[in-house]
Structures are given as C-alpha cells and as structure tokens.
Design a protein around this motif. Structure first.
Motif, mmCIF file in Angstrom:
data_model
loop_
_atom_site.group_PDB
_atom_site.id
_atom_site.type_symbol
_atom_site.label_atom_id
_atom_site.label_comp_id
_atom_site.label_asym_id
_atom_site.label_seq_id
_atom_site.Cartn_x
_atom_site.Cartn_y
_atom_site.Cartn_z
ATOM 1 N N TYR A 69 -37.323 -8.116 10.414
ATOM 2 C CA TYR A 69 -37.779 -9.017 9.262
ATOM 3 C C TYR A 69 -37.747 -10.069 9.489
ATOM 4 C CZ TYR A 69 -40.262 -5.214 6.795
ATOM 5 O OH TYR A 69 -41.034 -4.079 6.410
ATOM 6 N N LEU A 70 -36.337 -10.719 9.772
ATOM 7 C CA LEU A 70 -36.101 -12.004 10.297
ATOM 8 C C LEU A 70 -36.751 -12.633 11.415
ATOM 9 C CD1 LEU A 70 -34.184 -14.493 9.423
ATOM 10 C CD2 LEU A 70 -32.447 -13.505 11.157
ATOM 11 N N GLN A 71 -36.909 -11.827 12.395
ATOM 12 C CA GLN A 71 -37.876 -12.328 13.581
ATOM 13 C C GLN A 71 -39.356 -12.453 13.141
ATOM 14 O OE1 GLN A 71 -36.944 -8.962 16.180
ATOM 15 N NE2 GLN A 71 -35.519 -10.163 17.269
ATOM 16 N N GLN A 72 -39.594 -11.710 11.943
ATOM 17 C CA GLN A 72 -41.130 -11.892 11.345
ATOM 18 C C GLN A 72 -41.067 -12.843 10.240
ATOM 19 O OE1 GLN A 72 -42.467 -8.170 10.038
ATOM 20 N NE2 GLN A 72 -41.855 -7.164 12.184
ATOM 21 N N GLU A 73 -39.889 -13.622 10.215
ATOM 22 C CA GLU A 73 -39.735 -14.496 9.073
ATOM 23 C C GLU A 73 -40.082 -14.214 7.550
ATOM 24 O OE1 GLU A 73 -41.653 -18.406 10.582
ATOM 25 O OE2 GLU A 73 -40.063 -18.642 12.054
ATOM 26 N N VAL A 78 -35.758 -9.787 4.101
ATOM 27 C CA VAL A 78 -34.317 -9.930 4.866
ATOM 28 C C VAL A 78 -33.069 -9.923 3.743
ATOM 29 C CG1 VAL A 78 -32.986 -11.253 6.272
ATOM 30 C CG2 VAL A 78 -35.325 -11.100 7.031
ATOM 31 N N LEU A 79 -33.323 -10.958 2.929
ATOM 32 C CA LEU A 79 -32.189 -10.819 2.007
ATOM 33 C C LEU A 79 -31.879 -9.652 1.258
ATOM 34 C CD1 LEU A 79 -29.840 -12.796 0.943
ATOM 35 C CD2 LEU A 79 -31.514 -14.099 -0.762
ATOM 36 N N GLU A 80 -33.170 -9.180 0.750
ATOM 37 C CA GLU A 80 -33.148 -8.111 -0.077
ATOM 38 C C GLU A 80 -32.455 -6.740 0.551
ATOM 39 O OE1 GLU A 80 -36.320 -4.551 -1.764
ATOM 40 O OE2 GLU A 80 -36.883 -6.586 -1.663
ATOM 41 N N LEU A 81 -32.673 -6.609 1.956
ATOM 42 C CA LEU A 81 -32.056 -5.552 2.759
ATOM 43 C C LEU A 81 -30.719 -5.875 3.032
ATOM 44 C CD1 LEU A 81 -35.141 -5.169 5.277
ATOM 45 C CD2 LEU A 81 -34.004 -3.242 3.713
ATOM 46 N N LEU A 82 -30.244 -7.031 3.196
ATOM 47 C CA LEU A 82 -28.945 -7.469 3.610
ATOM 48 C C LEU A 82 -27.961 -7.443 2.390
ATOM 49 C CD1 LEU A 82 -29.204 -10.366 6.224
ATOM 50 C CD2 LEU A 82 -28.663 -7.832 6.488
ATOM 51 N N LYS A 83 -28.546 -7.705 1.106
ATOM 52 C CA LYS A 83 -27.911 -7.291 0.155
ATOM 53 C C LYS A 83 -27.449 -5.980 -0.049
ATOM 54 C CE LYS A 83 -26.908 -11.556 -1.155
ATOM 55 N NZ LYS A 83 -25.344 -12.157 -0.834
ATOM 56 N N LYS A 84 -28.480 -4.986 0.026
ATOM 57 C CA LYS A 84 -28.036 -3.617 -0.176
ATOM 58 C C LYS A 84 -27.068 -3.276 0.983
ATOM 59 C CE LYS A 84 -32.947 -1.908 -1.284
ATOM 60 N NZ LYS A 84 -33.964 -1.095 -0.871
ATOM 61 N N ALA A 85 -27.165 -3.734 2.449
ATOM 62 C CA ALA A 85 -26.224 -3.381 3.179
ATOM 63 C C ALA A 85 -24.887 -3.732 2.650
ATOM 64 C CB ALA A 85 -26.681 -4.042 4.464
ATOM 65 N N GLU A 86 -24.886 -4.942 2.159
ATOM 66 C CA GLU A 86 -23.379 -5.248 1.782
ATOM 67 C C GLU A 86 -22.806 -4.476 0.758
ATOM 68 O OE1 GLU A 86 -21.410 -9.613 0.062
ATOM 69 O OE2 GLU A 86 -23.517 -9.396 0.152
ATOM 70 N N ILE A 87 -23.717 -3.978 -0.224
ATOM 71 C CA ILE A 87 -23.114 -2.946 -1.284
ATOM 72 C C ILE A 87 -22.651 -1.594 -0.298
ATOM 73 C CG2 ILE A 87 -23.582 -1.576 -3.118
ATOM 74 C CD1 ILE A 87 -25.519 -3.973 -4.033
ATOM 75 N N LEU A 88 -23.560 -1.183 0.347
ATOM 76 C CA LEU A 88 -23.239 0.145 1.128
ATOM 77 C C LEU A 88 -22.157 0.014 2.071
ATOM 78 C CD1 LEU A 88 -27.176 0.774 1.973
ATOM 79 C CD2 LEU A 88 -25.672 2.343 0.408
ATOM 80 N N THR A 89 -21.799 -1.058 2.437
ATOM 81 C CA THR A 89 -20.690 -0.986 3.500
ATOM 82 C C THR A 89 -19.250 -1.544 3.000
ATOM 83 O OG1 THR A 89 -21.021 -3.329 3.923
ATOM 84 C CG2 THR A 89 -22.226 -1.835 5.521
ATOM 85 N N GLU A 90 -19.197 -1.172 1.595
ATOM 86 C CA GLU A 90 -17.937 -1.482 0.845
ATOM 87 C C GLU A 90 -17.000 -0.858 1.476
ATOM 88 O OE1 GLU A 90 -16.106 -0.539 -3.673
ATOM 89 O OE2 GLU A 90 -18.402 -0.326 -3.150
ATOM 90 N N ARG A 91 -16.889 0.490 2.207
ATOM 91 C CA ARG A 91 -15.838 0.978 2.701
ATOM 92 C C ARG A 91 -15.948 1.184 4.157
ATOM 93 N NH1 ARG A 91 -13.972 5.905 -1.392
ATOM 94 N NH2 ARG A 91 -13.785 4.904 -3.298
ATOM 95 N N ASN A 92 -16.858 0.528 4.608
ATOM 96 C CA ASN A 92 -16.935 0.265 6.205
ATOM 97 C C ASN A 92 -16.843 -0.800 6.654
ATOM 98 O OD1 ASN A 92 -18.200 0.837 9.044
ATOM 99 N ND2 ASN A 92 -20.016 0.901 8.276
ATOM 100 N N PRO A 93 -15.739 -1.311 7.088
ATOM 101 C CA PRO A 93 -15.456 -2.594 7.721
ATOM 102 C C PRO A 93 -16.326 -3.135 8.704
ATOM 103 C CG PRO A 93 -13.303 -1.511 7.101
ATOM 104 C CD PRO A 93 -14.530 -0.302 7.136
#
Length: 330
Positions: A69-73, A78-93
């Motif tokens: 989606y970043l490539q599609q601007e 993009v921000l919605e998905l990355l904020k989800k990813a930030e929460i989901l990777t809490e125990r995945n450095p």
C-alpha cells in the motif's frame, strides 16, 4: 462440543486464509487470519505459544501488505497496518525491527525525516542485540538515505559503509552454509550495488570526488556483472560515474588555471585578483555550482530507489495484489 466447534471453525479459517493467499487475495486472507487469532486467544489462552506464533504470522502479513500500500501511496492504510504489526510483534524482536524499518519508510515518504530516523535507530538497536538478523544491511541503507536528506552526510556515509561490510559478509558466507557459497540472489546484489552508489553519493557531498569515482566504478562493475548492463541500477550507477568524472575533470582544470595566480582556501577556490578576472571566476564558480545542483537531483532519485528496494526485500512472500479499500466496501 463448544470447544470442538471452535476448533473446526479455526481449521476452516486457516484453510480459507491459505486458499486466499494462493489466489493473491491477501487483504481477505489477513481478515481470516485476524479472526483465527481471536479464536486462538479464546481457545488456547492469550499467553499461549499458539497465540504468539499466530501473532508472528499475522504481523508478517501486516508488514507485507503495508509495504504494498505504500507503493500505491495509500498512506492511511499503511499506518493502520503497521500499527497493528507493532502490537503483534511485541514478543518477536526481529519482526518488530522489520516493522520499525517499514515505519521509517512510511515517515520518509511523508517527509517526516526525524520520525523516520527515530524508527531506524530503534530498529538498529534491536538488531544489534540479535544473533541472527535477516538482511541486516538494509536498515543501514535506509538510515543512509534519511541522514543524507537531513544533510548529515558523514553519518550517512558511515551507515553506507556499514551496509557494504554486512553485505560482503552476507554474500561471501550465506547464513547456514558451511561449504562453498552459492550464487548470490539478484536482489541482494542490487542492494550491494546501491551501497557502493550511496557511498559515492555521500563522498561527493563531502567533496571527496576521487573516492566517489572509485565507489561508483565498483558499483558499476558489480551491477553489470551480476545484473546486466541494461539493468536500471547499472544504468543509474554508470550515469553517476560519468557525472562524478566530469566533476573531477572540472576540478582539475580549475586547479590548473589557478596555479600561481592566487590563494586557495578550503574546498572551494578563492582567487585574489580584480576586475574582469574576478568576474570570470565568479561566472565559472556559478556554473560549477549549477552542475553540482543538477547532479544532486540524480542523487535524490537513487536514494528513492534504495528505499523501494528495501521495501521489497524486507519480506519473503510474493508481492500481494490487494483489493482497494473502495472495492472492499462494495
């Protein structure tokens, strides 16, 4: 019975998600994965290994889709998905470092360079503590691009040089390989060529023109050998090499003209004299400055390309073809 029904529902969701991914419907697949994650939390417990393993998988999908989606601007998505990813990777450095790297790409596209740099610094801090990092040079390449835009060219050069060292180690001794190294992948060779180019760019900014020519030449050799002379990166590198050679030649001519005719201070020549000679030198200095400014536009272009390559190489699944937000609503 209720537990058995939940397991069956979870199994169906997993099968549907896998099928959707095969069809290239990654956004719908993500929705199934998220529903499956909720069922896993209910059935296995929020702190279970089953749940955290699912979080890792869903986080990877969020990162992959975000970069598409970043490539599609589509910056909101993009921000919605990355904020989800930030929460989901809490125990995945490793996953969190990749997420921070991608957040940096997002903020760089938004023109928020300081925010981008902060996320890259977070990613580098995490990666420095990991024993096995996939493509560690990528974060340094992105840091180089951001620092260059901020005008911090010495720091940018150091990151590009770090990237080059890491790439040479990666390509000479592939992870998990005890025997002779296999042929390097084209995408990693592309990043290696770009590392040489970015080193040359920063050396030009720092007025180290002779060194820049050597860096560009090495980048051209690598790109043409492994990617082919008609590859876009090889062409861009060759253009940069030609431009840098012109700067060196022009600098040499200026120094030859100025021998014995005045005093030079610093990186730019300041020639004592008056009248028509001073005006001629002023016109020449202006022309040289305009040539350097013209070359800087090409530097910006290669830095943009660097970021795009980082986006593609951060995730291993094939590039998704997500539905647009509008088609989803209809």
């Amino acid at each position: 019975m209720e537990g058995h029904a939940e397991l069956l529902a979870l199994q169906r969701l997993d099968e549907t998600s896998a099928q959707l991914q095969k069809q290239g419907n990654y956004l719908e697949a993500l929705e199934c994965m998220e529903r499956g994650l909720v069922l896993r939390q209910h059935f296995f417990g929020a702190e279970s290994d089953e749940v955290w393993s699912a979080c890792k998988t869903v986080g990877e999908m969020c990162n992959l889709l975000a970069m598409t989606y970043l490539q599609q601007e589509d910056f909101n998505m993009v921000l919605e998905l990355l904020k989800k990813a930030e929460i989901l990777t809490e125990r995945n450095p490793a996953g969190r470092a990749a997420t921070f790297n991608n957040l940096a790409c997002y903020y760089r596209r938004q023109g928020k360079l300081h925010a981008a740099l902060q996320y890259l610094q977070k990613a580098l801090k995490i990666e420095s503590k990991l024993t096995n990092v996939q493509s560690p040079a990528d974060t340094h390449i992105n840091a180089c691009a951001v620092l260059s835009q901020l005008g911090r060219h010495q720091s940018a050069l150091e990151h590009a040089q770090n990237a080059l060292i890491l790439l040479q180690e990666e390509l000479l001794t592939p992870p998990g390989s005890s025997g002779p190294s296999t042929a390097p992948q084209a995408d990693r060779i592309a990043v290696l060529a770009i590392a040489y180019h970015n080193i040359g760019v920063e050396q030009e900014f720092l007025k180290r023109f002779d060194q820049a020519v050597l860096s560009y030449r090495k980048g051209v050799e690598v790109a043409e050998r492994y990617l082919g002379p008609k590859h876009a990166i090889a062409i861009t590198l060759k253009n940069s090499l030609v431009a840098a050679k012109k700067v060196v030649a022009s600098k040499g001519r200026n120094e030859a003209k100025q021998t014995g005719s005045g005093t030079m201070t610093g990186g730019r020549s300041r020639v004592s004299g008056g009248g028509a000679t001073a005006k001629g030198k002023e016109r020449e200095a202006k022309q040289n400055y305009e040539e350097e400014v013209t070359d800087s536009y090409e530097m910006d272009a290669i830095n943009d390309m660097t970021a795009e390559l980082m986006l593609d190489s951060k995730q291993s699944p094939p590039r998704p073809r997500p539905r647009s937000r509008e088609s989803k609503e209809t």
